[in-house]
Scaffold this motif. Sequence first.
Motif, PDB file in Angstrom:
ATOM      1  N   VAL A 152      25.919  70.403  43.407  1.00  0.00           N
ATOM      2  CA  VAL A 152      26.443  70.897  42.085  1.00  0.00           C
ATOM      3  C   VAL A 152      27.616  72.109  41.962  1.00  0.00           C
ATOM      4  N   GLU A 153      27.448  72.854  43.161  1.00  0.00           N
ATOM      5  CA  GLU A 153      28.187  74.147  43.192  1.00  0.00           C
ATOM      6  C   GLU A 153      29.747  73.926  42.658  1.00  0.00           C
ATOM      7  N   ASN A 154      29.967  74.471  41.778  1.00  0.00           N
ATOM      8  CA  ASN A 154      31.616  74.546  41.318  1.00  0.00           C
ATOM      9  C   ASN A 154      32.078  73.294  40.711  1.00  0.00           C
ATOM     10  N   LEU A 155      30.977  72.464  40.508  1.00  0.00           N
ATOM     11  CA  LEU A 155      31.634  71.179  39.645  1.00  0.00           C
ATOM     12  C   LEU A 155      31.771  71.590  38.302  1.00  0.00           C
ATOM     13  N   ARG A 156      32.822  70.816  37.577  1.00  0.00           N
ATOM     14  CA  ARG A 156      33.285  71.212  36.494  1.00  0.00           C
ATOM     15  C   ARG A 156      33.208  69.636  35.373  1.00  0.00           C
ATOM     16  N   LEU A 157      32.557  70.029  34.241  1.00  0.00           N
ATOM     17  CA  LEU A 157      32.301  68.933  33.560  1.00  0.00           C
ATOM     18  C   LEU A 157      32.820  68.875  32.200  1.00  0.00           C
ATOM     19  N   ALA A 158      33.244  67.831  31.572  1.00  0.00           N
ATOM     20  CA  ALA A 158      33.693  67.610  30.132  1.00  0.00           C
ATOM     21  C   ALA A 158      32.755  66.728  29.397  1.00  0.00           C
ATOM     22  N   TYR A 159      32.598  67.312  28.147  1.00  0.00           N
ATOM     23  CA  TYR A 159      31.602  66.446  27.325  1.00  0.00           C
ATOM     24  C   TYR A 159      32.584  66.396  26.144  1.00  0.00           C
ATOM     25  N   ALA A 167      23.742  67.815  24.566  1.00  0.00           N
ATOM     26  CA  ALA A 167      24.872  68.610  24.918  1.00  0.00           C
ATOM     27  C   ALA A 167      24.331  69.967  25.053  1.00  0.00           C
ATOM     28  N   ARG A 168      23.412  70.355  24.221  1.00  0.00           N
ATOM     29  CA  ARG A 168      22.795  71.552  24.339  1.00  0.00           C
ATOM     30  C   ARG A 168      22.206  71.907  25.800  1.00  0.00           C
ATOM     31  N   ALA A 169      21.497  70.854  26.132  1.00  0.00           N
ATOM     32  CA  ALA A 169      20.601  70.756  27.162  1.00  0.00           C
ATOM     33  C   ALA A 169      21.697  71.009  28.624  1.00  0.00           C
ATOM     34  N   LEU A 170      22.605  69.974  28.412  1.00  0.00           N
ATOM     35  CA  LEU A 170      23.674  70.097  29.443  1.00  0.00           C
ATOM     36  C   LEU A 170      24.365  71.255  29.772  1.00  0.00           C
ATOM     37  N   ALA A 171      24.737  72.008  28.614  1.00  0.00           N
ATOM     38  CA  ALA A 171      25.446  73.460  28.605  1.00  0.00           C
ATOM     39  C   ALA A 171      24.464  74.340  29.048  1.00  0.00           C
ATOM     40  N   LEU A 172      23.213  74.278  28.791  1.00  0.00           N
ATOM     41  CA  LEU A 172      22.328  75.318  29.471  1.00  0.00           C
ATOM     42  C   LEU A 172      22.286  75.105  30.814  1.00  0.00           C
ATOM     43  N   LEU A 173      22.065  74.130  31.356  1.00  0.00           N
ATOM     44  CA  LEU A 173      22.081  73.611  32.762  1.00  0.00           C
ATOM     45  C   LEU A 173      23.223  74.074  33.688  1.00  0.00           C
ATOM     46  N   VAL A 174      24.571  74.030  32.973  1.00  0.00           N
ATOM     47  CA  VAL A 174      25.782  74.305  33.490  1.00  0.00           C
ATOM     48  C   VAL A 174      25.792  76.087  33.678  1.00  0.00           C
ATOM     49  N   CYS A 175      25.248  76.563  32.692  1.00  0.00           N
ATOM     50  CA  CYS A 175      25.192  77.920  32.678  1.00  0.00           C
ATOM     51  C   CYS A 175      24.082  78.714  33.476  1.00  0.00           C
ATOM     52  N   LYS A 176      23.147  77.882  33.664  1.00  0.00           N
ATOM     53  CA  LYS A 176      22.064  78.407  34.584  1.00  0.00           C
ATOM     54  C   LYS A 176      22.019  78.131  36.204  1.00  0.00           C
ATOM     55  N   LEU A 177      22.910  77.209  36.363  1.00  0.00           N
ATOM     56  CA  LEU A 177      22.984  76.676  37.878  1.00  0.00           C
ATOM     57  C   LEU A 177      24.392  77.069  38.088  1.00  0.00           C
ATOM     58  N   PRO A 178      24.759  76.917  39.501  1.00  0.00           N
ATOM     59  CA  PRO A 178      26.292  77.333  39.932  1.00  0.00           C
ATOM     60  C   PRO A 178      27.217  76.386  39.704  1.00  0.00           C
ATOM     61  N   PHE A 179      27.494  75.589  38.601  1.00  0.00           N
ATOM     62  CA  PHE A 179      28.397  74.863  38.119  1.00  0.00           C
ATOM     63  C   PHE A 179      29.859  75.529  37.918  1.00  0.00           C
ATOM     64  N   GLY A 180      30.718  74.899  37.971  1.00  0.00           N
ATOM     65  CA  GLY A 180      31.883  75.665  37.573  1.00  0.00           C
ATOM     66  C   GLY A 180      32.258  75.726  36.243  1.00  0.00           C
ATOM     67  N   GLY A 181      31.469  74.722  35.191  1.00  0.00           N
ATOM     68  CA  GLY A 181      31.969  75.167  33.898  1.00  0.00           C
ATOM     69  C   GLY A 181      31.851  73.905  33.074  1.00  0.00           C
ATOM     70  N   ASP A 220      42.704  69.764  31.620  1.00  0.00           N
ATOM     71  CA  ASP A 220      42.235  70.212  32.824  1.00  0.00           C
ATOM     72  C   ASP A 220      41.246  69.231  33.621  1.00  0.00           C
ATOM     73  N   PRO A 221      41.659  69.084  34.707  1.00  0.00           N
ATOM     74  CA  PRO A 221      40.656  67.815  35.402  1.00  0.00           C
ATOM     75  C   PRO A 221      39.366  68.641  35.796  1.00  0.00           C
ATOM     76  N   VAL A 222      38.367  67.523  35.637  1.00  0.00           N
ATOM     77  CA  VAL A 222      36.701  67.479  35.831  1.00  0.00           C
ATOM     78  C   VAL A 222      36.340  66.736  37.046  1.00  0.00           C
ATOM     79  N   ASP A 223      35.092  66.879  37.273  1.00  0.00           N
ATOM     80  CA  ASP A 223      34.496  66.003  38.135  1.00  0.00           C
ATOM     81  C   ASP A 223      33.716  64.799  37.531  1.00  0.00           C
ATOM     82  N   PHE A 259      41.262  62.895  32.913  1.00  0.00           N
ATOM     83  CA  PHE A 259      40.343  63.859  33.273  1.00  0.00           C
ATOM     84  C   PHE A 259      40.463  63.871  34.830  1.00  0.00           C
ATOM     85  N   SER A 260      40.647  62.849  35.656  1.00  0.00           N
ATOM     86  CA  SER A 260      40.584  62.928  36.856  1.00  0.00           C
ATOM     87  C   SER A 260      41.506  63.656  37.774  1.00  0.00           C
ATOM     88  N   GLY A 261      41.367  64.445  38.681  1.00  0.00           N
ATOM     89  CA  GLY A 261      42.537  65.324  39.332  1.00  0.00           C
ATOM     90  C   GLY A 261      42.773  64.738  40.850  1.00  0.00           C
TER      91      GLY A 261
END
Length: 315
Positions: A152-159, A167-181, A220-223, A259-261
């Motif tokens: 999941v490193e540097n993966l970027r998500l859109a909600y 959404a709150r749990a997802l946001a916490l997960l993104v911020c706690k682990l090495p996601f891109g944003g 902006d494109p996301v994964d 949303f696809s790059g």
Amino acid sequence: MVTGDSSGRPLLSLGGLGTEEISEICDIAYRFGQAPREFAGALDGTRVGLVFTAPSTRTRISFWCAARTLGCDVLHVGPADLQLSTGETWSDTGLMLANYLDVVVARTNGPQRELAELAVHVPATINALTYEEHPTQAIADLCALREHFGDVENLRLAYLGAVNNTARALALLVCKLPFGGLDVYSPADLGFSAAEIESLNAVRGREMIRQYEEMPTSVDPVDAVYTARWNSMSEVQQDRDWLSRYAPFAVTAETMKRFSGSTEAVFMHDLPAVRGQETTSDVLDGTSVTSLVRRQAHYKESAAASALLWSVGGS
């Protein structure tokens, strides 16, 4: 019963856990999802109460199935089985349950503080959904992403849609682990508050969560693109035109293309879904795009098992 600290530890919010703890829970979940039989009997004889005061299909059944695989004795407790309806507090309920149960898995649709009161007496209390957060859903989501992308490193998500417990749990997960944003697109006044965004971004010390109140022409494109049921808590909507406010945030095949790059964005949904509202059937079922929805549902049991193992200290 395989336990470490017999008093257990609560799993109420990802916000209260460190990166290593979340990684540990998610690693257990992923391993369980690949080979559940390897965990058979790991918590033999552990007494688990499924205290569900709100309707649930996937979460309740997945916790029951996980508990049975682990060898637990399971008691289902519904709203009609509790004295909460007659005025008893969650704290007093927990005081009684502590005499008989090792773990309480609770879904309330209510405020987080109720489970905190319960956990004073039953330390191994697991949040199976409150109004604020759905942590085990985020664990299942992470497993599905890890399976598809490998890392999941540097993966970027859109909600897309109103911010809710998922959404709150997802946001916490993104911020706690090495996601891109995480980019959040919500109708006005239905997204994160400014204070929530500030708190989330402070976890990594940089802008991890960006929020928009409209769907711009260019994104902006996301994964991965994630959405949830618009009226997730079945609340009575005060705004008669609420559906029209949500409509621009519906996820269609065209939305997924936007949303696809350089690679195709995958689709995610926590279920249940209202087909034709927040998304279309071809997106949900994966006939027009790559959908991770079935794998998210598959890992619900894995997330439940990892929560149970972690809360009671099982190896």
